[in-house]
Design a protein around this motif. Structure first.
Motif, short mmCIF file in Angstrom:
data_model
loop_
_atom_site.label_atom_id
_atom_site.label_comp_id
_atom_site.label_asym_id
_atom_site.label_seq_id
_atom_site.Cartn_x
_atom_site.Cartn_y
_atom_site.Cartn_z
N ALA A 18 0.73 -1.16 0.02
CA ALA A 18 0.03 -0.04 -0.05
C ALA A 18 0.85 1.25 -0.12
N THR A 44 -6.33 0.35 -2.56
CA THR A 44 -6.25 -0.86 -1.82
C THR A 44 -4.82 -1.46 -2.05
N SER A 45 -4.26 -2.28 -1.07
CA SER A 45 -3.26 -2.91 -0.99
C SER A 45 -2.92 -3.59 -2.39
#
Length: 145
Positions: free
Chosen positions: A35, A126-127
């Motif tokens: 992230a 989002t990661s």
């Protein structure tokens, strides 16, 4: 190619030419994993950034994990969140293979930071996952007010 802007009888055109001539360009380059983010622009003290456009390439360097919604790569005002999204650069599809290239290009826009002294950052919404990585390169341009 360079262009010379000549004065016009129309004051509005002269104002536009002046704004283009004083535009600030910020190079973007780096690798993002998980992230992580890249700081694109930190305005001068007491100033806010105004994004007028960008040309950014995103290269998948390790195959991304499966995701039904994909991975949005965006420009954010100070931190990554829905509320701070300035603009989506591109959407990487889930399970994108290494070597796949995505491009985001926009001109003639106006995105101003919500407050002075906030940095413009680039990163995934989002990661990407701990073992996944993307390489980012390009330019963002605009002004400081």
């Amino acid at each position: 190619m360079d262009y010379t802007l000549l004065p016009s009888a129309d004051p509005a055109l002269n104002k536009l030419a002046s704004a283009k001539a004083s535009s600030i360009g910020k190079g973007v380059s780096g690798t993002i994993t998980n992230a992580g983010t890249i700081t694109v622009w930190t305005p001068a003290s007491g100033k806010s950034f105004v994004v007028h456009g960008w040309d950014i390439k995103v290269l998948i360097t390790t195959t991304l994990g499966a995701s039904s919604t994909g991975f949005t790569i965006g420009l954010y005002d100070a931190s990554v969140s829905d509320a701070n999204l300035v603009a989506g650069i591109t959407l990487l599809r889930g399970a994108s293979p290494a070597g796949e290239l995505y491009t985001g290009h926009v001109e003639n826009c106006y995105f101003k930071s919500a407050a002075a002294n906030q940095a413009l950052i680039l990163g995934p919404h989002t990661s990407l996952g701990a073992t996944n990585a993307i390489r980012v390169a390009g330019t963002v341009w605009g002004a400081e007010v």
